[in-house]
Design a protein around this motif. Structure first.
Motif: not given
Length: 736
Positions: A488, A502-504, A540-543, A564, A566, A597
């Motif tokens: 991550d 932001a986070h992946i 994968r998760s994106y936020e 978000y 996923s 999402e």
């Protein structure tokens, strides 16, 4: 007298609570002459949620006390400043993704019965219930074993699967709950595909000023005959501390606006013994805990051929040892956590199948099944922390798990006149004796440069599962190994009063033993098979979000809006594979591509003793292969909560109101569709003679509703009352 006016009338409080209430009378009278001080390490926070990590300033608790209205405090006595260690968290501070911390004061508002009910207003959280006690969580549309459930950092998910029961931790023990939605396998390994929920029960056992405390609590509610009683004894000193605690509880039945629900009660008991000692720069923390729920009714498993389903026993016994060594100079901090726990899952089900020939009733076949599963797990988790401009944490985990237990079945066949024509008994296993050995290792790093905070982690996991041949020989002895790298990365930068982040991240979940090796009847009328060829779920998760910075405005406690997504591959579900001897058969399989999402928002305001909190979440999901929405993504929801002081009406008192709206769920399977609903709760609390009394009314308008992902109706209008007394004393005569 106050006490006479505060006691329940006959019929409102279950008779089981009367012994503890008598103890309350004695303790309250004895406590009038004391000058209590609050036990060190107890964090006081009346906010419902916060999306920033807790402060580690030892004096911050005293500062918080001055800013929090007395009417909403969890404890009602006041501390002088005491130097205590920072709060324990599940992992290193996570600031580039959403992280919500629900303090005890917020978790116990409106007197919920379980930890799951206490999280009902947290954005992204949905409840999955098959009974009032039986509660699992869904995080952002992913549920069951895709949510990693921790208690003080100890993994609760078992290799048999289906997700952990949140009610295995009594709400009376909870100090705080950390909710971290989004894939987190780079730090926690398998099961963290949807996120992590960490229930914190531990408080510091050390204090510069020797202290002792006795805490008594009692709660009852009607209709339903629910009660809970708890007690905790603690002793704190500079180099040694211990605590003993325990409690009992019961629910007679679930009452909805439509009436009493059969097979919906439960009984439970819990206790824990914990001690801690310091040796220079090292400290040792040892704990033994026990929790057992008995005769847990499951109305959500009733219907069709099933007459009744229940858990005769859901139990956990755990031994926990934690060693920490504070580093000095070039030496890192060391932490080693060792755990051995045993989970007992006893499931009983009675079903009746009718046989017809050419439309004419011929006979019935009654099946009584009793599955007795015991899961044991032993784990060791070492970690090293290197401070400095680049903070680095290296960590590892070894875990050995076993599962076994018989499936006992009695069969009785009766003709149309009720005469027994055949009977029999069998002893088999729904899953043959199985084991899993897991190894994981990783490293995480954090650095702040030019105001930009960067966080990253990488981890490798390897899990080897093996099941022996089952009695039917349809599934032979099989060994499967899952290997996965996860990582991550996140960034955050404060710009004035706001902080974009932001986070992946990547996550995975190895299929559990049931999904791979199960072979047996389910709910009377169907047969379910495991699939040893299942692939691990991964995705994968994106936020991306924006939140208010600390101290942006004195009246703004926290604010956040985030989006978000996923993308999950090989999601495990099951499908119909045909009939054999008129028995429908199903088998687990992988859904190749799913997307979930949504948008979440939260704001907490506080001014002049008033508090206002608002939360909202808007989820959406689809099977990307078919374009159809998934059945289990949850529903759009919003809540608003107001807390206000009411000292003119109630001694040191306050009042609160919470309203929650959940949208209808329509674009799913017919059995899972639910209408939109509103539900409202009100609360009044006061402090008299050192006793904190709370009266709450939940589902004020007596609406009939069901949570979108649950299988039971929620209670109708319920009246709950609790008493809480904390006797804390400094002991200046004690010599170290």
């Amino acid at each position: 007298m106050f006490w006479k006016s505060a006691t329940f009338s006959r019929g409102f409080l279950p008779s089981h609570s009367q012994p503890l209430l008598a103890l309350f009378v004695i303790a309250w009278t004895w406590g009038i002459g004391l000058k209590p001080v609050m036990a060190s390490g107890v964090a006081i926070d009346s906010s419902s949620t916060t999306s920033h990590p807790a402060t580690s300033d030892p004096d911050s608790s005293a500062l918080q006390l001055r800013s929090v209205p007395r009417s909403v405090r969890d404890t009602i006595t006041v501390l002088p400043p005491v130097q205590v260690p920072a709060r324990r968290t599940a992992t290193t501070t996570r600031e580039t993704a959403t992280s919500v911390r629900v303090e005890r004061a917020a978790a116990t508002r409106f007197l919920p019965n379980t930890v799951g009910d206490a999280l009902a207003t947290v954005p992204g959280v949905d409840l999955v219930k098959t009974g009032p006690w039986s509660t699992r969580l869904s995080l952002r549309g992913l549920y069951g074993d895709r949510v990693l459930f921790l208690v003080d950092g100890v993994r609760m998910n078992s290799l048999r699967g289906h997700g952990t029961q949140l009610s295995l931790v009594s709400l009376d023990r909870v100090s705080a709950v950390e909710v971290m939605p989004g894939a987190a396998s780079a730090q926690f390994g398998t099961n963290a595909l949807a996120g992590v929920v960490n229930v914190i029960t531990h408080r510091s056992l050390f204090s510069d000023i020797p202290q002792s405390s006795v805490v008594l609590g009692a709660r009852g509610s009607e209709p339903g005959g629910s009660y809970a009683e708890s007690a905790r004894l603690r002793f704190l000193s500079r180099n040694f501390g211990f605590e003993m605690l325990g409690g009992v509880g019961q629910l007679d039945h679930l009452r909805t606006p439509a009436g009493i629900v059969p097979n919906s009660g439960n009984r439970e008991d819990n206790y824990a013994l914990r001690g801690g000692a310091r040796f220079g720069v090292a400290s040792l923390d040892v704990e033994h805990s026990h929790h057992a729920a008995r005769d847990v009714g499951l109305p959500g498993f009733t219907g069709g051929a099933v007459i009744a389903g229940s858990y005769p026993l859901q139990g956990r016994d755990a031994q926990r040892v934690e060693l920490t060594v504070k580093g000095n100079g070039a030496l890192p901090d060391l932490r080693v956590l060792g755990v051995h726990q045993q989970l007992r899952n006893h499931f009983a089900e009675t079903s009746v199948e009718s046989t017809f020939v050419r439309g004419r009733f011929i006979s019935t076949r009654t099946r009584d099944a009793r599955d007795r599963v015991t899961t044991r797990a032993t784990s060791v988790e070492p970690s090293l922390f290197f401070g400095g401009p680049l903070a680095v944490r290296a960590f590892g985990e070894y875990r050995h798990e076993t599962a076994s237990g018989p499936l006992l079945q009695d069969f009785v066949t009766r003709d149309r006149d009720g005469n027994v024509t055949a009977s029999g008994t069998s002893v088999t296993q729904s899953v043959a004796p199985a084991k899993r050995d897991g190894f994981g290792a990783g490293v995480s790093a954090t650095r702040t440069e030019y105001g930009v905070r960067l966080e990253s982690s990488v981890r490798y996991d390897e899990l080897a599962s093996r099941a022996e041949a089952n009695d039917t020989k349809q599934i032979p002895a099989i060994g499967v190994t899952d290997r996965r790298w996860t990582a991550d990365f996140g960034a955050a930068r404060a710009i004035g009063a706001v902080e974009p982040y932001a986070h992946i991240s990547t996550g995975f979940r190895a299929p559990n033993l049931d999904e791979r090796f199960f072979d047996g009847n389910v709910h009377g009328g169907l047969r379910l098979f495991g699939n040893p060829d299942l692939e691990s779920e991964h995705g994968r998760s994106y936020e991306f979000g924006v939140r208010a910075t600390d101290g942006a405005y004195p009246w703004l406690r926290t604010a956040r809006i985030s989006a978000y997504r996923s993308d999950v591959r090989d999601l495990v579900s099951f499908r119909y594979i045909g009939q054999l001897y008129l028995v429908p058969r199903f088998q687990y399989f992988n859904v190749r591509d799913a997307r979930i999402e949504g948008v979440e928002a939260t704001v907490q305001l506080r001014s002049a003793g008033w508090e206002l909190g608002m939360n909202a979440s808007l989820p959406r999901s689809e099977d990307r292969a078919t374009g159809k929405p998934l059945d289990d993504a949850g529903a759009t929801r919003a809540s608003i909560e107001v807390q206000a002081p009411a000292r003119r009406l109630l001694p040191n008192g306050g009042v609160g109101v919470r309203a929650r709206w959940v949208d209808a769920v329509t674009k799913v399977s017919e059995s899972l569709r639910t209408p939109a609903f509103w539900t409202t709760s009100v609360q009044a609390d006061c402090v008299i003679g050192g006793v904190r009394a709370v009266l709450a009314v939940n589902n004020l308008w007596n609406n009939a509703y069901r949570e979108p992902m649950s299988f039971i109706a929620e209670p109708g209008r319920t009246y709950a009352f609790s008493l809480y007394r904390d006797f804390s004393m400094s002991l200046p005569f004690t010599k170290e």
